[in-house]
Motif scaffolding. Structure first.
Motif, PDB file in Angstrom:
ATOM      1  N   LEU A 266      47.685  37.741  42.725  1.00 40.01           N
ATOM      2  CA  LEU A 266      46.810  37.409  43.851  1.00 40.01           C
ATOM      3  C   LEU A 266      45.386  37.148  43.397  1.00 40.01           C
ATOM      4  O   LEU A 266      44.710  36.252  43.909  1.00 40.01           O
ATOM      5  CB  LEU A 266      46.808  38.535  44.887  1.00 40.01           C
ATOM      6  CG  LEU A 266      47.964  38.594  45.879  1.00 40.01           C
ATOM      7  CD1 LEU A 266      47.727  39.704  46.882  1.00 40.01           C
ATOM      8  CD2 LEU A 266      48.156  37.269  46.597  1.00 40.01           C
ATOM      9  N   SER A 267      44.902  37.957  42.436  1.00 38.16           N
ATOM     10  CA  SER A 267      43.509  37.836  42.027  1.00 38.16           C
ATOM     11  C   SER A 267      43.223  36.503  41.358  1.00 38.16           C
ATOM     12  O   SER A 267      42.072  36.069  41.286  1.00 38.16           O
ATOM     13  CB  SER A 267      43.134  38.980  41.080  1.00 38.16           C
ATOM     14  OG  SER A 267      43.976  38.983  39.937  1.00 38.16           O
ATOM     15  N   MET A 271      43.163  30.880  47.732  1.00 40.06           N
ATOM     16  CA  MET A 271      42.782  31.652  48.904  1.00 40.06           C
ATOM     17  C   MET A 271      42.740  30.740  50.128  1.00 40.06           C
ATOM     18  O   MET A 271      42.328  29.579  50.030  1.00 40.06           O
ATOM     19  CB  MET A 271      41.402  32.281  48.687  1.00 40.06           C
ATOM     20  CG  MET A 271      40.909  33.151  49.837  1.00 40.06           C
ATOM     21  SD  MET A 271      39.166  33.623  49.649  1.00 40.06           S
ATOM     22  CE  MET A 271      39.205  34.474  48.076  1.00 40.06           C
ATOM     23  N   ARG A 355      45.197  37.075  49.867  1.00 42.34           N
ATOM     24  CA  ARG A 355      44.002  37.027  49.020  1.00 42.34           C
ATOM     25  C   ARG A 355      42.747  36.938  49.893  1.00 42.34           C
ATOM     26  O   ARG A 355      41.739  37.590  49.611  1.00 42.34           O
ATOM     27  CB  ARG A 355      44.080  35.830  48.067  1.00 42.34           C
ATOM     28  CG  ARG A 355      42.974  35.843  47.018  1.00 42.34           C
ATOM     29  CD  ARG A 355      43.289  34.891  45.867  1.00 42.34           C
ATOM     30  NE  ARG A 355      42.329  35.074  44.795  1.00 42.34           N
ATOM     31  CZ  ARG A 355      41.270  34.288  44.596  1.00 42.34           C
ATOM     32  NH1 ARG A 355      41.042  33.281  45.407  1.00 42.34           N
ATOM     33  NH2 ARG A 355      40.446  34.520  43.603  1.00 42.34           N
ATOM     34  N   MET A 383      41.838  43.470  43.408  1.00 39.91           N
ATOM     35  CA  MET A 383      41.046  42.514  44.179  1.00 39.91           C
ATOM     36  C   MET A 383      39.627  43.006  44.416  1.00 39.91           C
ATOM     37  O   MET A 383      38.854  42.390  45.152  1.00 39.91           O
ATOM     38  CB  MET A 383      41.728  42.243  45.521  1.00 39.91           C
ATOM     39  CG  MET A 383      43.076  41.560  45.416  1.00 39.91           C
ATOM     40  SD  MET A 383      42.964  39.871  44.772  1.00 39.91           S
ATOM     41  CE  MET A 383      42.054  39.065  46.088  1.00 39.91           C
TER      42      MET A 383
END
Length: 456
Positions: A266-267, A271, A355, A383
């Motif tokens: 996700l990081s 987004m 995200r 995150m």
């Protein structure tokens, strides 16, 4: 020596669900890391057509698995969405990926997955096909990749001394013990299993009745046959060792905890461009089910709203899907008008949505009663978001010194920690900076190395 990994559960889940679950994501990440580290000493298999023969396992090309999985997880199209102005891509076009009469059993399965793109806008479906063709071309351009034909019977290529590893959750296969006995007795393979938790055994009150019966019977049959067990946390390893002793299965079966990789990219991913929540909010990422303890947060927020002006109370956002044993709770939320909209539910968020939700929240909460690890905790920290979490089972392993803890059984304790975090803005800012500076993600290669060190 070859490590054979059963990914039938992963492929079956992708066929029947729009997105992979946490376990299926773990299977994919560890499988990818194992292949990257050990090359062709790691191979993948799934059940043959019909899945009725306990001895019918066929080889699978990992490149094809990657293609299907990436398309399932990287899609920004919501399940069930469609374009009114754009006609869907036809099934016939999808089947042009390869002639039907030359497809292996796995590729035919994959074709069925790709047919799911037919309900999506034409442009997205074409992107999916383009990605698949790119992977196919790359596979053909690398003659060193396949060491044997895709769809080869495991019995024809496995050798005595090889290891068969179950990473997923094939608990619905009642014949799995027959498979393991065949692997051990006829093929002379060792058998290893990754354990996630013993929730249906230790805490059946939080599970569907069918899962309780199936899970218990499956593990009673399989655990005595295991040569090596892995566990995703020290807490799970300790619990499994205790269970082996309680059931007189044998304390001589080694149980090795492995470091679990951090998150699922996700990081580093894309987004959502638009904010999903405009006002300040606290985020809880989880399926809504009894074990996750959403009801505690409902009571905490109700008390905070009684004690503080509503404009100073952040919204509580649930992000996930609706699970089992929560129909009464969902009705309570409706009856309470979601605390005048101070609680919101974002259903089935995509990875891009998640995200964005992590990026925009003030902090996250995770009040679960029982976990094998606590993926949303490490995901939050990766995150850059502080996490107020339960102090039970494996969760403190996931949160480490960067988490703040409370008992999931204590309304007063949860209320105190969460309210202090809301009101102390300077302290929250300092905590956030500390998380961003000090959290170190665990590579999935560390998980894979811990397995390879024990089996190869």
């Amino acid at each position: 020596m070859t490590l054979w990994i059963d990914i039938d559960d992963l492929l079956s889940h992708l066929l029947h669900h729009s997105r992979p679950s946490g376990i299926q994501r773990v299977v994919f990440e560890i499988g990818s890391a194992l292949r990257n580290l050990a090359g062709h000493n790691v191979q993948f298999v799934r059940r043959g057509p019909g899945a009725t023969d306990a001895r019918d396992f066929r080889t699978v090309d990992w490149t094809m698995v990657e293609t299907v999985f990436r398309e399932a997880t990287n899609s920004s199209i919501k399940p069930g969405s469609s374009s009114v102005n754009t006609p869907p891509l036809t099934v016939q076009a999808l089947e042009q990926v390869a002639p039907e009469d030359t497809l292996s059993a796995f590729l035919r399965t994959e074709s069925r997955i790709l047919k799911g793109l037919a309900g999506l806008p034409r442009t997205f479906a074409r992107l999916g096909l383009k990605a698949l063709r790119t992977r196919l071309d790359a596979r053909r351009a690398r003659p060193e990749l396949p060491t044997f034909s895709e769809g080869t019977q495991l019995a024809d290529v496995a050798r005595p001394g090889d290891v068969f590893l179950t990473l997923g959750s094939p608990w619905h296969h009642a014949s799995y013990s027959q498979t393991v006995r065949w692997l051990r007795d006829d093929l002379r393979l060792s058998y290893a299993l990754l354990m996630y938790d013993l929730v249906p055994i230790r805490c059946p009150e939080w599970c569907n009745r069918g899962i309780i019966t199936t899970f218990r019977a499956w593990h009673q049959d399989i655990l005595p046959l295991a040569d090596t067990l892995f566990a995703i946390s020290h807490a799970t390893a300790k619990d499994v060792r205790a269970y082996l002793a309680e059931q007189d299965i044998g304390t001589d079966i080694p149980v090795h905890p492995i470091p679990l990789g951090t998150g699922f990219g996700l990081s580093d991913g894309r987004m959502s461009a638009e904010a999903l929540v405009r006002e300040p909010y606290v985020l809880f990422v989880s399926t809504i089910e009894a074990r996750k303890n959403h009801a505690l947060l409902f009571r905490v927020w109700r008390r905070i709203l009684e004690d503080m002006p509503a404009e100073r109370v952040p919204t509580l956002v649930f992000a996930g899907r609706e699970g089992w044993l929560v129909s009464d709770f969902m009705q309570q939320l409706e009856n309470a008008d979601w605390l005048n909209s101070k609680i919101r539910f974002i259903r089935n968020p995509t990875d891009e949505d998640l995200r964005r939700l992590y990026a925009d929240c003030s902090f996250t909460v995770f009040p679960s009663f029982f976990e094998g690890w606590g993926l949303p905790v490490t995901e939050s920290l990766s995150m850059g978001r502080p996490c107020v979490v339960s102090n039970t089972t494996s969760i403190p392993e996931a949160g480490g010194p960067l988490g703040r803890y409370f008992s999931p059984y204590s309304l007063d304790e949860a209320y105190m920690v969460i309210r202090e975090t809301i009101e102390d803005r300077e302290g929250l800012a300092a905590w956030t900076a500390k998380v961003r500076a000090e959290f170190r993600p665990v590579p999935w290669e560390d998980s894979a190395r811990a397995i390879l060190d024990r089996v190869l």
